[in-house]
Design an enzyme around this catalytic site. Structure first.
Site, PDB file in Angstrom:
ATOM      1  N   GLU A  94      23.692   4.010  15.564  1.00  0.00           N
ATOM      2  CA  GLU A  94      23.242   5.194  14.835  1.00  0.00           C
ATOM      3  C   GLU A  94      23.447   5.007  13.334  1.00  0.00           C
ATOM      4  OE1 GLU A  94      23.735   8.893  17.823  1.00  0.00           O
ATOM      5  OE2 GLU A  94      25.598   8.250  16.896  1.00  0.00           O
ATOM      6  N   CYS A 107      24.572   6.512   5.832  1.00  0.00           N
ATOM      7  CA  CYS A 107      25.786   5.964   6.421  1.00  0.00           C
ATOM      8  C   CYS A 107      25.350   4.938   7.472  1.00  0.00           C
ATOM      9  CB  CYS A 107      26.603   7.096   7.048  1.00  0.00           C
ATOM     10  SG  CYS A 107      28.074   6.535   7.908  1.00  0.00           S
ATOM     11  N   CYS A 114      33.420  -0.998  18.571  1.00  0.00           N
ATOM     12  CA  CYS A 114      34.419  -1.328  17.544  1.00  0.00           C
ATOM     13  C   CYS A 114      35.725  -1.670  18.249  1.00  0.00           C
ATOM     14  CB  CYS A 114      34.640  -0.123  16.620  1.00  0.00           C
ATOM     15  SG  CYS A 114      35.874  -0.403  15.323  1.00  0.00           S
ATOM     16  N   CYS A 121      39.075   8.348  16.914  1.00  0.00           N
ATOM     17  CA  CYS A 121      37.679   8.064  16.567  1.00  0.00           C
ATOM     18  C   CYS A 121      36.829   7.819  17.811  1.00  0.00           C
ATOM     19  CB  CYS A 121      37.607   6.851  15.650  1.00  0.00           C
ATOM     20  SG  CYS A 121      35.927   6.418  15.180  1.00  0.00           S
ATOM     21  N   CYS A 335      31.677  12.027  10.653  1.00  0.00           N
ATOM     22  CA  CYS A 335      32.601  10.892  10.713  1.00  0.00           C
ATOM     23  C   CYS A 335      33.279  10.846  12.066  1.00  0.00           C
ATOM     24  CB  CYS A 335      33.705  11.021   9.682  1.00  0.00           C
ATOM     25  SG  CYS A 335      33.114  11.253   8.039  1.00  0.00           S
TER      26      CYS A 335
HETATM   27  N1  SAH Z   1      36.049   1.104  10.475  1.00  0.00           N
HETATM   28  C1  SAH Z   1      35.889   1.556   9.120  1.00  0.00           C
HETATM   29  C2  SAH Z   1      34.577   2.220   8.924  1.00  0.00           C
HETATM   30  C3  SAH Z   1      34.408   3.541   9.628  1.00  0.00           C
HETATM   31  S1  SAH Z   1      34.428   4.749   8.429  1.00  0.00           S
HETATM   32  C4  SAH Z   1      37.091   2.400   8.735  1.00  0.00           C
HETATM   33  O1  SAH Z   1      37.943   2.604   9.578  1.00  0.00           O
HETATM   34  O2  SAH Z   1      37.217   2.781   7.579  1.00  0.00           O
HETATM   35  C5  SAH Z   1      34.514   6.205   9.272  1.00  0.00           C
HETATM   36  C6  SAH Z   1      35.595   7.119   8.717  1.00  0.00           C
HETATM   37  O3  SAH Z   1      35.638   8.278   9.533  1.00  0.00           O
HETATM   38  C7  SAH Z   1      36.958   6.470   8.794  1.00  0.00           C
HETATM   39  O4  SAH Z   1      37.751   6.847   7.716  1.00  0.00           O
HETATM   40  C8  SAH Z   1      37.470   7.071  10.085  1.00  0.00           C
HETATM   41  O5  SAH Z   1      38.846   6.967  10.167  1.00  0.00           O
HETATM   42  C9  SAH Z   1      36.954   8.483   9.985  1.00  0.00           C
HETATM   43  N2  SAH Z   1      36.940   9.203  11.265  1.00  0.00           N
HETATM   44  C10 SAH Z   1      36.984   8.696  12.511  1.00  0.00           C
HETATM   45  N3  SAH Z   1      36.976   9.673  13.423  1.00  0.00           N
HETATM   46  C11 SAH Z   1      36.954  10.841  12.753  1.00  0.00           C
HETATM   47  C12 SAH Z   1      36.914  12.219  13.141  1.00  0.00           C
HETATM   48  N4  SAH Z   1      36.888  12.563  14.423  1.00  0.00           N
HETATM   49  N5  SAH Z   1      36.878  13.139  12.173  1.00  0.00           N
HETATM   50  C13 SAH Z   1      36.858  12.801  10.864  1.00  0.00           C
HETATM   51  N6  SAH Z   1      36.879  11.531  10.446  1.00  0.00           N
HETATM   52  C14 SAH Z   1      36.921  10.562  11.377  1.00  0.00           C
END
Ligand code: SAH
Length: 345
Positions: A94, A107, A114, A121, A335
């Site tokens: 996506e 994005c 992953c 996440c 996110c």
């Molecule tokens: N793997 C990389 C890229 C993903 S970025 C990283 O970890 O930075 C996606 C962002 O969204 C990351 O900061 C992740 O921690 C955050 N994220 C993951 N699950 C989330 C959720 N349920 N609510 C808000 N942010 C979330």
């Protein structure tokens, strides 16, 4: 020819195209013509590239497919749009478009699944199946621009996957989308987010483009971070901070730390104070992210009053802090909500 083993023309940087032409007894300038057909005129077949010789096009056709991604679903909600793409091996990823007053931001995903295993996440619930290839990253942008009929001005690599776990592809992707004859997206308009893979942070500090770096911190100490981000056991906080200091000295840039607020886990007054101490004297700002609730019932969102309390403590300690504007919750495009599996959508 099966798409699986064949490279795709959108995998190549301009320099690689030049090399290709030179290796085939042709002239270097044809590479720029090819690049312009793809990224300026945006043709979708070799036949349309009328200023390149037929023999050369036949060679290219044999070596590089010009296939695009398949769009399987588009979901819209106010100023957000989520695209589900199918890849040549029938995997799915996506990408999310966000409309801001300063432009259109996409994005982008970097892997199918992953391996980082962050507990909160959703995207990481499916283990990594494979890395995305360069063209699969480039085409997410190109195809959204086409569907939208508008230019994309900003790119964040914050979709599914850990971009620093697919580093070489990421670097190719940056070179293509940043190239003035390519998509010409300014380096300062591109951000990559990592959970803290130290060797790649160090490598990235030598990369010449001024791309923004964001780090998913989410906890002020190892005790809490170990519980929610398994990668912290490999690369603990103090070592990540040391690597980031090197990055900052080398690049002279400002960092972003992402910090999701999780109820009763990392949102206390003590956590805020500890966080302020941790980033003291570091050129950064902290992006507080209200947790987007998922099917995972182990985590809840911190309420607004407490988010503000956390914010105020950081402010009082002279930390640059913002609260992330929320996008796409209604269509699971926010996110941590992106998935690489069609059935689960
Ligand atoms: N793997 C990389 C890229 C993903 S970025 C990283 O970890 O930075 C996606 C962002 O969204 C990351 O900061 C992740 O921690 C955050 N994220 C993951 N699950 C989330 C959720 N349920 N609510 C808000 N942010 C979330």
């Amino acid at each position: 020819m099966g798409g699986e083993t064949m490279k795709n023309i959108y995998d190549l940087t301009l320099e690689e195209m030049e090399e290709y032409f030179l290796n085939h007894d042709s002239k270097k300038f044809h590479a720029l013509q090819l690049f312009l057909w793809l990224y300026d005129k945006r043709v979708e077949s070799y036949e349309e590239m009328t200023n390149i010789k037929k023999e050369m096009l036949d060679l290219l056709k044999k070596d590089y497919s010009i296939d695009r991604l398949k769009v399987v679903d588009v979901q819209e909600d106010e100023d957000v749009c989520k695209y589900l793409f199918e890849l040549h091996d029938h995997e799915h990823i996506e990408a999310v478009l966000m409309r801001h007053d300063y432009g259109n931001s996409v994005c982008v995903s970097s892997q199918v699944g992953c391996n980082m295993g962050c507990k909160f996440c959703e995207s990481g619930r499916r283990k990594k199946v494979r890395n995305l290839e360069v063209h699969e990253m480039v085409l997410q942008i190109l195809m959204i621009e086409k569907l939208l009929g508008e230019r994309i001005s900003h790119v964040v690599v914050m979709g599914i996957g850990e971009p620093f776990d697919n580093y070489d592809t990421l670097i190719h992707f940056f070179k293509i989308i940043n190239h003035p004859k390519g998509l010409a997206i300014g380096a300062r308009h591109i951000t990559v987010s990592t959970c803290g893979i130290i060797p790649k942070i160090l490598e990235f500090s030598d990369f010449p483009l001024q791309i923004n770096l964001a780090v998913s911190l989410h906890a002020p100490n190892n005790e809490i971070r170990n519980k929610i981000m398994p990668i912290n056991k490999v690369y603990p906080i103090e070592q990540v901070m040391e690597a980031l200091k090197i990055y900052l000295v080398k690049t002279n840039r400002r960092l972003t730390f992402e910090y999701i607020l999780l109820k009763d886990i990392n949102d206390s007054v003590t956590c805020a104070e500890e966080l302020a101490k941790l980033v003291k004297n570091i050129n950064c700002y902290i992006n507080l992210i209200p947790y987007n609730e998922t099917n995972n019932l182990d985590f809840q969102r911190t309420n607004t009053v407490q988010i503000m309390r956390f914010y105020d403590i950081l402010k009082k300690n002279n930390v640059n802090v913002t609260i992330r504007r929320e996008f796409g919750g209604n269509i699971s495009a926010a996110c941590g909500q992106l998935r690489s599996k069609k059935e689960e959508l």
